[in-house]
Scaffold this motif. Structure first.
Motif: not given
Length: 669
Positions: A2-4, A50-57, A183-188, A192-194
């Motif tokens: 569920q990503t909605s 909305l935040l960008r995908v970012a790495p954990q440091q 792809r899974a992260a971007v699809a999620a 959310i953007l929609d």
């Protein structure tokens, strides 16, 4: 999945593979391990973005384990996770969870990952999902079949602080379907953007999350504003509501707001200028009565006619301009000349002005043309009386008249009535209403006059043994006071003598009647409150120095005002007898007081030739007319528009604040 609707942190972990599989593939992995975090703002909180995908440091430096492999330690969290920690973005939960996991030792295969050095490719997988979150340049790629590599930040060749080593690009994993996690992260994110496409975030102040050490930009919770794309109802209420309801709503506005409402449109102008709306505004602003109306005389209050349609908006304009003239002291001086000696008393209404003089006559003047229209009594010329010139150009602290007008000469003659029906002494006091006029004289008597029968004398009242100094009446009684130090009570209908109130030790100069109570002021320096039923004095009010010459009794019987030789006006509380206030300013004996109950102003006249007006609520002096006459002020009365004062110089002066004011006639009753 569920990503909605995302809350908190979404993480995707890679499954572990064996060392044999790694050797079989013949691939070297990049040292390090991490997880991909996608932080999504709560939809309920308008301040997050909305935040960008970012790495954990890694926030802690790595340590060597017993067998020489690097080991990363975390301090276990003592915080209870049964209830989610509230934060403005939910990011803190994810960071805390990542940082405070239990210490774990890498497996043999993972240790081998740290021992190998391999470079990543400079490009991302070629099978990236179309329409994904747009970036300026590819900034993350995936390594082998099990683990994703640390990101390579745009414009930076160095690894993020705290990483094991500077990562280099590697070939996409064949086993992991070439970027399935991406792809899974971007699809999620796209889902959310929609869902958030109707939400527009204002440009907030950007700060760094100093707690996590992760290179993620977060928004300050208090600095961002959200314009939710909810349809706004833009419908004119005037088109949807009945006109009666619209008028009722508009009537709650003040005058300035109502005028602004009329500028919206033509329909709003028509509604905002409706007569009933301005009627309520006018009465709310000027209809406040500080004391109950005086039942003994119809005092003009400036609220217009009681019946019929009126131009309420223009009435409001006229009354507003009139009140401003009162504040500025802007008035015309209109002089009534005709008496042959001192003018002792005055009373007036919208149409006529009555004055009583030492020349033994009562003159009736037209209040609009200022012409004398009737003389009651036979005038006596006093050879010693002289009309002194006016000193209107005197420069002092008082207000000067804006213009000067004199009454026209009149050819009216006294009525042909037998002399014995008139007073044979000075007219010292008078009062009238619609039916009756009563005058008091230095000949020790009072005369009742029928107003409706053209001021025909009805009866002469005899009881005093000295000159009658003041008189008042209501629907039941006539009350008079005299130099003989007594107060007499008469029946109004029959004229019969009722009782005598004795107790003063000096001349009783003024008297006022309110219901069953009478207040009298005497030269002995005491004002007494009498009960007419018992005939007893129930309370006394003392001046600080010398005698009292005038008194006023508020129509609600709560306030007594008195003035006299000490040049001070006293305000007493009737119930407690306490002195409430002293109003100063006069430099001579305070000879006359009049309370304009409709406006809350107290008008005083003095032997210093000045007329002053005080705000009864604050005690401040609001009007100061000095030397508008050439001699003592003997009497002063006022209404909403003007002050009329009589003087020893044989004149009466009208201080008209409404002189030639547009629309002033609309305020007349």
């Amino acid at each position: 999945m569920q990503t909605s609707r995302f809350k908190g942190v979404f993480s995707k972990r890679r499954r572990h593979s064996t060392i044999g599989e790694s050797e079989r593939l013949g691939q070297n992995t990049t040292p390090g391990f991490h997880e991909l975090f996608v932080e999504v703002a709560k939809l309920e909180e308008p301040s997050t973005s909305l935040l960008r995908v970012a790495p954990q440091q890694a926030s802690e430096p790595h340590k060597e384990s017993v067998d020489g492999c690097p080991e990363v330690s975390w301090i276990p969290s003592t915080r209870t996770h049964s209830k989610p920690h509230k934060s403005f973005s939910g990011l803190s939960d994810a960071i805390e969870e990542f940082r405070f996991r239990p210490t774990r030792v890498l497996s043999r295969r993972k240790r081998s990952l740290f021992s190998n050095k391999h470079t990543h490719s400079e490009s991302c997988p070629t099978d990236a999902v179309p329409g994904a979150f747009p970036l300026a340049a590819p900034w993350y790629c995936y390594n082998d079949e099990d683990f994703t590599a640390l990101p390579v930040f745009p414009g930076s060749e160095k690894a993020p602080p705290g990483s094991i080593d500077s990562p280099k690009a590697s070939e996409p994993s064949e086993k992991f379907a070439s970027g399935a996690a991406a792809r899974a992260a971007v699809a999620a994110q796209n889902e959310i953007l929609d869902a958030l496409k109707n939400i527009r975030l204002a440009e907030p102040k950007v700060t760094r999350d100093s707690e996590s050490g992760v290179g993620i930009e977060v928004r300050s919770h208090g600095d961002s504003t959200v314009d939710i794309g909810i349809p706004v109802v833009r419908k004119d209420p005037l088109a949807a509501l009945p006109q009666e309801l619209v008028g009722h709503v508009l009537s709650y506005l003040d005058s300035a707001s109502l005028m602004n409402a009329g500028l919206v449109s033509r329909a709003w102008y028509d509604s905002a200028t409706a007569g009933l709306v301005w009627r309520d505004v006018f009465r709310k602003e000027f209809g406040e009565v500080y004391y109950a109306a005086d039942v003994s005389a119809a005092v003009p209050v400036g609220l217009g006619k009681a019946q019929g349609r009126q131009d309420w908006k223009n009435m409001w304009r006229a009354r507003s301009a009139l009140e401003q003239r009162w504040k500025d002291g802007y008035a015309a001086a209109i002089y009534l000349e005709g008496h042959f000696d001192s003018v002792y008393c005055v009373q007036f209404d919208e149409d006529k002005i009555l004055t009583g003089s030492r020349d033994r006559t009562v003159r009736i003047w037209d209040a609009h043309s200022y012409e004398c229209i009737k003389i009651i009594g036979l005038p006596i010329r006093n050879a010693s009386a002289a009309i002194h010139p006016l000193q209107l150009e005197t420069v002092d602290d008082g207000h000067r008249p804006c213009t000067t007008v004199f009454s026209p000469e009149s050819n009216v003659e006294p009525a042909a009535v037998l002399p014995y029906l008139y007073h044979t002494g000075s007219i010292l006091c008078l009062q009238y209403d619609d039916d009756l006029m009563v005058t008091g004289s230095s000949d020790f008597t009072l005369i009742m006059w029928d107003v409706k029968a053209n001021y025909k004398p009805i009866r002469r009242l005899r009881a005093h043994t000295a000159g009658v100094l003041d008189v008042c009446f209501d629907k039941h009684y006539i009350v008079s006071c005299s130099k003989d130090a007594t107060v007499c009570l008469w029946d109004r209908r029959s004229g019969d003598f009722v009782s005598r109130l004795s107790g003063h030790r000096g001349p009783v100069n003024a008297v006022q009647l309110r219901g069953n109570l009478v207040v009298s002021a005497s030269g002995d320096g005491i004002a007494k409150l009498w009960n007419l039923t018992s005939g007893l004095c129930v309370k006394e009010f003392l001046s600080k120095d010398r005698g009292m010459a005038c008194v006023e009794f508020s129509p609600d019987s709560r306030t007594i005002l008195a003035g006299g030789n000490d040049q001070v006006i006293y305000q007493f509380d009737t119930n407690t007898g306490e002195l409430v206030r002293e109003m100063k300013g006069h430099e001579g004996l305070v000879r006359s007081l009049h309370l304009d109950s409709a406006s809350g102003r107290l008008v005083s006249g003095s032997y210093d030739t000045s007329v002053k007006a005080y705000d009864l609520r604050s005690g401040d002096n609001v009007v100061n007319f000095t030397k508008w006459t050439s001699s003592w002020i003997l009497s002063a009365k006022a209404d909403y528009r003007r002050i009329i004062a009589t003087s020893q110089d044989s004149r009466a002066v009208i201080m008209d604040f409404g002189y030639q004011l547009p629309g002033i006639e609309l305020l007349a009753a």
